[in-house]
Enzyme design. Structure first.
Site, PDB file in Angstrom:
ATOM      1  N   VAL A 280       0.825  -1.210   0.000  1.00 49.85           N
ATOM      2  CA  VAL A 280       0.000   0.000   0.000  1.00 49.85           C
ATOM      3  C   VAL A 280       0.863   1.265   0.000  1.00 49.85           C
ATOM      4  CG1 VAL A 280      -1.896   1.185   1.137  1.00 49.85           C
ATOM      5  CG2 VAL A 280      -1.663  -1.292   1.381  1.00 49.85           C
ATOM      6  N   SER A 281       0.660   2.091  -1.021  1.00 47.91           N
ATOM      7  CA  SER A 281       1.467   3.300  -1.200  1.00 47.91           C
ATOM      8  C   SER A 281       0.621   4.557  -1.006  1.00 47.91           C
ATOM      9  CB  SER A 281       2.046   3.288  -2.618  1.00 47.91           C
ATOM     10  OG  SER A 281       2.570   4.560  -2.944  1.00 47.91           O
ATOM     11  N   PRO A 282       1.224   5.639  -0.492  1.00 49.60           N
ATOM     12  CA  PRO A 282       0.512   6.915  -0.389  1.00 49.60           C
ATOM     13  C   PRO A 282       0.688   7.767  -1.646  1.00 49.60           C
ATOM     14  CG  PRO A 282       2.654   7.134   0.643  1.00 49.60           C
ATOM     15  CD  PRO A 282       2.586   5.715   0.093  1.00 49.60           C
TER      16      PRO A 282
END
Ligand SMILES: *[C@@H]1O[C@H](CO)[C@@H](O)[C@H](O)[C@H]1NC(C)=O
Ligand SMILES: *[C@@H]1O[C@H](CO)[C@@H](O)[C@H](O)[C@H]1NC(C)=O
Ligand SMILES: *[C@@H]1O[C@H](CO)[C@@H](O)[C@H](O)[C@H]1NC(C)=O
Ligand SMILES: *[C@@H]1O[C@H](CO)[C@@H](O)[C@H](O)[C@H]1NC(C)=O
Ligand SMILES: *[C@@H]1O[C@H](CO)[C@@H](O)[C@H](O)[C@H]1NC(C)=O
Ligand SMILES: *[C@@H]1O[C@H](CO)[C@@H](O)[C@H](O)[C@H]1NC(C)=O
Ligand SMILES: *[C@@H]1O[C@H](CO)[C@@H](O)[C@H](O)[C@H]1NC(C)=O
Ligand SMILES: *[C@@H]1O[C@H](CO)[C@@H](O)[C@H](O)[C@H]1NC(C)=O
Ligand SMILES: *[C@@H]1O[C@H](CO)[C@@H](O)[C@H](O)[C@H]1NC(C)=O
Length: 700
Positions: A280-282
């Protein structure tokens, strides 16, 4: 008479305890916070494994935030959750924290079994605190000062929480965070057979706990769980920071503590805890090729075969703005859920903890994707590990999903054993780059792992020593839920959350299907394709025993790396100033007047900040002259300020402080100044010095 009072006292106490017993919504609760900022100069950052990303200053201080939740009737039924602004929590930190708590409180109240330490996964904090070789290698080894300030800060935060213990209540609220995360390995995620069960390829759910006094008048703290990598600041950032989660905590604490409270000094504590953020990346705009602007190759995240050209960017105009946007979105959802929370937690406070050797597990066909009995493997990393991710591509020519070679990791792998035929077979289809599975002569990765589950009424917290992908986390939570259903303790308002990167660190855990793809996360799943199934088996057992009030074995002790670490990190050299200058002499001063939105800068001849960490203090203050006194209004922990250190000549340090005045700011005749505090270290030993800018005003 005396007898009478004693009697009355016991009578009242008993009445009191009775009333507590009859109130299932009451807990003993306390929150504490403490500074854990390490050396902000010269030390490599933990996370991207980019050796040239070494500290040159400070954006926001790192903190440990502790919450104690106890059964008011039984001192032994207590759990402690600590969120740390660090890449992850390491065994060598946890073990020492437990030992120091034992010295202060004895081993009954707080111990390694009921204390959970979870890293926020910021990639912008100084490293060298892991002890195991693989995580410390890019910082050139162990940095004792950073480890010590981390251990001490966690213990202090827990002690503060202990001193603040009071009868209170906890409310829970669950909601969705909009637009703050994306999946960075969708090519792996798409392999999952259960992908159609979900609308999104990341979890958007945030679980918020609201801590308040029994009468609800006094707010104590907030903690929440939400998965997103704390990598809004990319691998070119050289300022120490808690990234998006650290910033969200700062905003929440600022909103809840009295106006004028300096960061980290308020009683209200707000932790933004990490969860199943493995894939999960921002960086919401996603990856693209930095040379052509075109999309990267979907399966391998490359541009023309090169990983370092494929980079994901955030929603902001630069990484600092992306950091504040992603932090702000988490803050706003948390604040909203906190304000609207209505459901009380109520019931038992319990925990189970077991150390388990992850390399030798027979995994039952009940849990495996192959529906066969399988085993875990001796730990190994695949080639995709060295490629890195689109949040921070590897420095070298490695490709996710492919075999390739590279001199640095080939060199490292030469120190390790050659993988055995059994290991190759067990780890397949992973092409093995690094056989890190044995102690030779120091531990490369841990393999006796802490497995931990807490129960706080209807909430269950699983403390996991690694980074679970979205789907791995969902499956593990489903396993725990099923175990509790089977044991008869699951109710309609029961809820399970994952506390990621807790207590020890073992890289990633993907699903079996994601593993087949051998992207970064699959290549970093240490114990082979059935690692997740092994976790499901372990937590099925722990949750069942917790529900049935049965004990679990302590298990084998993890390898104790204390005193066995290696280090090539040199201490800071002496400090000097140019001839005719003194420490604290101004190089470039401020102007006399600024407008809202301007950047104020001042620089001085100073010293290496490694000489003194200024724990619970600040390297800088923005002072405002009010009623004939200078009042500090901002510190080095405020997002509006930046503290920079730069080496000049051999032994000179240039210190620069910046203040980004907000675009909406009261103007007037008030005087401001910038102050820098430092410690120099030369022939005469260590000595503090102070430096000041000229006074200035803010007007239109
Ligand atoms: C706690 O400290 C005591 C006294 O030093 C020691 O005997 C005991 O083994 C320690 N307990 C744990 C769990 O480390
Ligand atoms: C999820 O998907 C799988 C495979 O399609 C299916 O067997 C399973 O029952 C589904 N699970 C849930 C909880 O819906
Ligand atoms: C990091 O972010 C900056 C913008 O703040 C950008 O210019 C740079 O290309 C990014 N670098 C990497 C490696 O992501
Ligand atoms: C796993 O199974 C093998 C073969 O049945 C057995 O020899 C071994 O002891 C088992 N290992 C564990 C940790 O139970
Ligand atoms: C796995 O092992 C268990 C226990 O030995 C056995 O009962 C079961 O049949 C095995 N499952 C398969 C699919 O072979
Ligand atoms: C990668 O290496 C392994 C073992 O060396 C080999 O079996 C496999 O075919 C290779 N895969 C690719 C995509 O080249
Ligand atoms: C759970 O087990 C412990 C230890 O055996 C015991 O002291 C306690 O009373 C039990 N709790 C409940 C709710 O049965
Ligand atoms: C002072 O003002 C001048 C002109 O407005 C500007 O160029 C300069 O950068 C300012 N200096 C500082 C330290 O802010
Ligand atoms: C300054 O002092 C006056 C009189 O004591 C007081 O009323 C006022 O609030 C003070 N101002 C600030 C900003 O503290």
């Amino acid at each position: 008479m005396r007898f009478y009072f004693t009697f009355l006292f016991f009578f009242l106490c008993n009445k009191y305890v009775q009333s507590i017993k009859n109130d299932p919504e009451q807990f003993l609760i306390g929150a504490g916070i403490y500074d854990i900022t390490g050396q902000v100069a010269e030390i490599g950052f933990m996370g991207y494994a980019v050796p040239k990303q070494r500290g040159q200053g400070l954006l926001q201080r790192m903190r440990a935030r502790a919450f104690i939740i106890g059964d008011p009737n039984n001192e032994n039924n207590r759990v402690v959750y600590v969120s740390v602004d660090n890449g992850m929590a390491f065994q060598i930190v946890k073990t020492e924290v437990a030992d120091r708590l034992n010295k202060t409180f004895g081993s009954k109240i707080y111990n390694e079994k009921n204390v959970l330490i979870s890293g926020t996964h910021t990639h912008s904090t100084p490293g060298g605190t892991g002890g195991t070789a693989l995580v410390d290698i890019t910082t050139f080894g162990f940095v004792k000062e950073n480890w010590e300030v981390c251990v001490n800060g966690i213990v202090q935060a827990i002690q503060h929480a202990h001193q603040n213990l009071q009868l209170g209540r906890i409310k829970i609220n669950i909601g969705q965070v909009n637009n703050a995360n994306i999946n960075r390995s969708p090519a792996s995620y798409l392999n999952n057979i259960d992908k159609n069960n979900y609308t999104d390829n990341t979890d958007h759910e945030m679980t918020v706990l609201r801590f308040e006094s029994f009468d609800g008048k006094n707010e104590i703290g907030m903690m929440n769980f939400y998965p997103v990598h704390a990598v809004s600041l990319n691998n070119t950032n050289l300022l120490v920071a808690g990234d998006n989660k650290g910033y969200a905590s700062y905003l929440f604490e600022k909103a809840k503590n009295p106006v004028g409270t300096l960061p980290g000094q308020g009683k209200f504590v707000a932790a933004f805890g990490q969860s199943n953020e493995g894939d999960v990346s921002p960086n919401l705009m996603g990856p693209k090729c930095i040379d052509t602007g075109l999309p990267c190759d979907f399966a391998t995240s490359t541009c023309n075969g090169r990983t370092e050209k494929c980079i994901a960017f955030g929603p902001g105009k630069d990484m600092y703005e992306s950091n504040t946007i992603i932090g702000q979105r988490q803050f706003e959802t948390a604040k909203d859920l906190y304000d609207r929370a209505q459901t009380f937690l109520g019931g038992n406070v319990q925990y189970r903890h077991s150390y388990i050797d992850m390399q030798t597990i027979n995994v039952s066909s009940r849990f495996t994707s192959t529906k066969q009995n399988e085993t875990t493997c001796q730990a190994a990393l695949g080639y995709g590990f060295a490629a890195g991710t689109t949040d921070g591509p590897g420095d070298f020519d490695f490709t996710q999903s492919k075999n390739s070679t590279n001199p640095f990791w080939q060199f490292v792998s030469a120190f390790l054993a050659k993988p055995t035929p059994e290991q190759i077979k067990c780890q397949a289809p992973k092409p093995i780059l690094l056989d890190v599975g044995l102690i030779k002569p120091i531990e490369w990765v841990p393999f006796v792992l802490p497995q931990q589950i807490f129960q706080i009424g209807q909430l269950y917290i699983i403390g996991l020593p690694g980074e679970f992908t979205t789907m791995s986390g969902r499956r593990l939570k489903a396993t725990v839920k099923q175990a509790l259903i089977n044991a008869g303790t699951w109710t309609s308002d029961s809820h399970v959350v994952i506390a990621g990167l807790s207590n020890s660190y073992t890289h990633y855990i993907t699903t079996y299907e994601e593993y087949q793809q051998q992207r970064y996360e699959g290549a970093s799943t240490l114990y082979g394709p059935h690692t997740l199934a092994a976790y499901q088996q372990i937590y099925d057992d722990l949750a069942t025993k917790l529900a049935r009030n049965q004990s679990v074995p302590s298990g084998p002790q993890p390898y104790d790396m204390r005193g066995k670490t290696f280090s090539f990190v040199l201490p800071p050299i002496w400090d000097g100033v140019p001839i005719g200058k003194k420490f604290g002499d101004v190089i470039t001063d401020v102007n006399s007047s600024y407008k809202p939105g301007d950047i104020v800068r001042c620089s001085w001849w100073g010293a290496n900040p490694r000489n003194d960490l200024f724990t619970e203090k600040s390297y800088l203050y923005i002072d405002r002259y009010v009623n004939q006194t200078w009042i500090p209004i901002l510190t080095d922990s405020d997002i509006e300020t930046r503290f920079h250190w730069k080496r000049e000549a051999i032994d000179h340090s240039i210190i620069t402080v910046e203040w980004f005045i907000p675009s909406i700011y009261p103007t007037g005749k008030d005087l401001y100044r910038i102050r820098h505090n430092g410690v120099k270290n030369n022939l005469f030993g260590k000595e503090p010095y102070n430096a000041f800018s000229k006074n200035f005003i803010i007007q239109n």
